[in-house]
Write an enzyme that holds these catalytic residues in place. Structure first.
Site, PDB file in Angstrom:
ATOM      1  CE  LYS A  92     -39.644 -20.794  23.256  1.00 19.61           C
ATOM      2  NZ  LYS A  92     -41.352 -21.509  22.647  1.00 19.61           N
ATOM      3  CD  GLU A 114     -30.506 -24.491  22.665  1.00 20.42           C
ATOM      4  OE1 GLU A 114     -29.190 -23.580  23.119  1.00 20.42           O
ATOM      5  OE2 GLU A 114     -31.530 -25.035  23.224  1.00 20.42           O
ATOM      6  CB  SER A 382     -48.347 -20.940  25.421  1.00 22.81           C
ATOM      7  OG  SER A 382     -48.570 -21.863  24.470  1.00 22.81           O
TER       8      SER A 382
HETATM    9  C1  LIG Z   1     -41.826 -22.725  23.047  1.00 21.51           C
HETATM   10  C2  LIG Z   1     -43.658 -22.543  23.180  1.00 21.51           C
HETATM   11  C3  LIG Z   1     -43.955 -23.483  23.643  1.00 21.51           C
HETATM   12  C4  LIG Z   1     -43.367 -25.047  24.287  1.00 21.51           C
HETATM   13  O1  LIG Z   1     -42.152 -24.521  25.173  1.00 21.51           O
HETATM   14  P1  LIG Z   1     -43.086 -24.516  26.902  1.00 21.51           P
HETATM   15  O2  LIG Z   1     -41.078 -24.641  27.515  1.00 21.51           O
HETATM   16  O3  LIG Z   1     -43.411 -26.424  26.519  1.00 21.51           O
HETATM   17  O4  LIG Z   1     -43.636 -23.334  27.176  1.00 21.51           O
HETATM   18  C5  LIG Z   1     -45.107 -23.453  23.884  1.00 21.51           C
HETATM   19  N1  LIG Z   1     -45.943 -22.398  23.434  1.00 21.51           N
HETATM   20  C6  LIG Z   1     -45.639 -21.493  22.395  1.00 21.51           C
HETATM   21  C7  LIG Z   1     -46.107 -20.305  21.915  1.00 21.51           C
HETATM   22  C8  LIG Z   1     -43.723 -21.620  22.646  1.00 21.51           C
HETATM   23  O5  LIG Z   1     -43.405 -20.583  21.906  1.00 21.51           O
END
Ligand SMILES: *Cc1c(COP(=O)(O)O)cnc(C)c1O
Length: 404
Positions: A92, A114, A382
């Site tokens: 993010k 938000e 992610s």
């Molecule tokens: C917020 C988040 C997601 C989901 O958000 P996307 O916009 O679908 O990527 C996935 N993995 C992590 C670690 C997150 O913090």
């Protein structure tokens, strides 16, 4: 045929996207679109962004061959794109820095957003502190209580956290509350959306800021194995980490692409999953036309996932388009599959992953054994799982030590 990558002038990817906002938000959001259209072609803006990605986020993130995981599963070689190693521990930060830089360029003083579980709020508060902007995060009062460590992080980073007491005191009310403040004060304020969702230009803009992930992965894969991967896998909430990885490969027909949605506890019961692509219908949500999990009256359904970053009843419009044209296949992973993947990655690779990311690992566990050892899968990791360990410990009954 419409483009796989580019939205049209109105912000539509095929039939999805656009800008569906109340009249008082038309002008402020058009201003963002105009500013972004200029910034994306400005070498100075892009250079400043790239320098922050390198020196602050720590990019490029490694593409790591998960040798023991691969051996355990038998079949295709699995590589992990390590977004969990970024500063703040997830992908993010990539788009939050981009949005914060754009806000500064527009002469705004303050970022507003938000947040549900607090991950977007923390990443944005980080970017605000770095760039000397004020930050105001609206969060449902129930989430403030549930996600206490993230509230502490945001406040330590200098953000103001507004606990929203209206209605269900959750994400939906937080969105309304943040938009209301934005509409009343947009001369000074930039609204920063946390995924590839919302009215045009946000789905395009957030996607562009995340697409560094796939550009790196593509080059790293060519360097390491001398060719493109056979498959990509990413978890899909709103869809930003997935499009981050996918974008650089969308026009490579030889690369199979999978987005993994939360199957939760059951796909058969409303409120027990968040499988928007699998079970959603056409609708309008948060300023965009897209697939939405909704009831007969068109109200968004309650959703559930073991990973709080994935429990969203909508989906980025570009994903809905990529499904329509058959470029990306959307599948689900249940809460149980996800927990199994979490444990396997901990024990085979020494990596504690975010539960969101484990949805992608869970699909790799199914796919890899069906492919041969010459084939290569890239999984987008992610985020890291430190935020999830208390919950997982309770579910698995670990953390009490052992005596003998
Ligand atoms: C917020 C988040 C997601 C989901 O958000 P996307 O916009 O679908 O990527 C996935 N993995 C992590 C670690 C997150 O913090």
């Amino acid at each position: 045929m419409s483009s796989l990558i580019h939205a049209d002038d109105q912000g539509f990817f095929g039939d999805h996207g656009g800008r569906f906002v109340p009249p008082q938000l038309e002008a402020p959001i058009a201003e963002v679109a105009e500013a972004y259209a200029e910034a994306r072609d400005d070498p100075e803006f892009l250079a400043e962004y790239e320098a922050l990605l390198t020196d602050y986020v720590g990019r490029p993130s490694p593409l790591f061959f998960a040798k023991r995981l691969t051996a355990e599963l038998g079949g295709a070689r699995i590589y992990l794109k390590r977004e969990d190693l970024n500063h703040t521990g997830a992908h993010k930060i990539n788009h939050c820095l981009g949005e914060a830089l754009l806000a500064k360029r527009m002469g705004k003083r303050k970022l507003i957003a938000e947040t549900g579980a607090g991950q977007h709020g923390v990443a944005l508060a980080t970017a605000a502190a770095l760039l000397g902007l004020e930050c105001e995060i609206h969060m449902g009062a129930i989430d403030v209580a549930k996600q206490h460590p993230n509230v502490v992080r945001m406040e330590l980073l200098g953000a103001k956290v507004v606990a929203v007491e209206e209605g269900g005191r959750s994400l939906k009310e937080a969105v309304d509350s943040a938009f209301a403040v934005f509409a009343s004060d947009y001369a000074d304020t930039f609204f920063a959306i946390g995924s590839v969702v919302g009215p045009h230009p946000y789905p395009t803009m957030v996607r562009d800021f995340q697409s560094v992930v796939g550009r790196e992965a593509r080059q790293q894969c060519l360097d390491k194995i001398g060719r493109l991967p056979d498959a990509l896998i990413a978890a899909v909430g709103g869809g930003s980490n997935a499009l981050g990885l996918f974008t650089a490969f969308l026009e490579d027909d030889s690369v199979a692409i999978y987005g993994v949605e939360p199957g939760g506890r059951s796909l058969d019961v409303v409120g027990e999953h968040a499988a928007t692509m699998t079970l959603g219908r056409e609708g309008t949500l948060h300023g965009m036309k897209t697939l939405v999990l909704q009831d007969a009256d068109g109200e968004p359904s309650p959703v559930h996932s073991i990973a709080s970053g994935l429990d969203y009843p909508g989906i980025g419009p570009q994903h809905a388009h990529l499904r329509d044209v058959g470029r990306v296949e959307y599948v689900t992973a249940s809460d149980q599959d996800t927990l199994d993947a979490f444990q396997l990655l901990c024990r085979t690779e020494g990596i504690i992953p975010a539960l969101e990311s484990c949805h992608a690992v869970a699909h790799a566990m199914k796919l890899a054994p069906t492919l041969d050892a010459e084939q290569v899968i890239i999984v987008n990791l992610s985020g890291r799982g430190d935020k999830d360990i208390d919950y997982v410990a309770e579910r698995l009954g670990v953390g009490t030590g052992s005596s003998d």
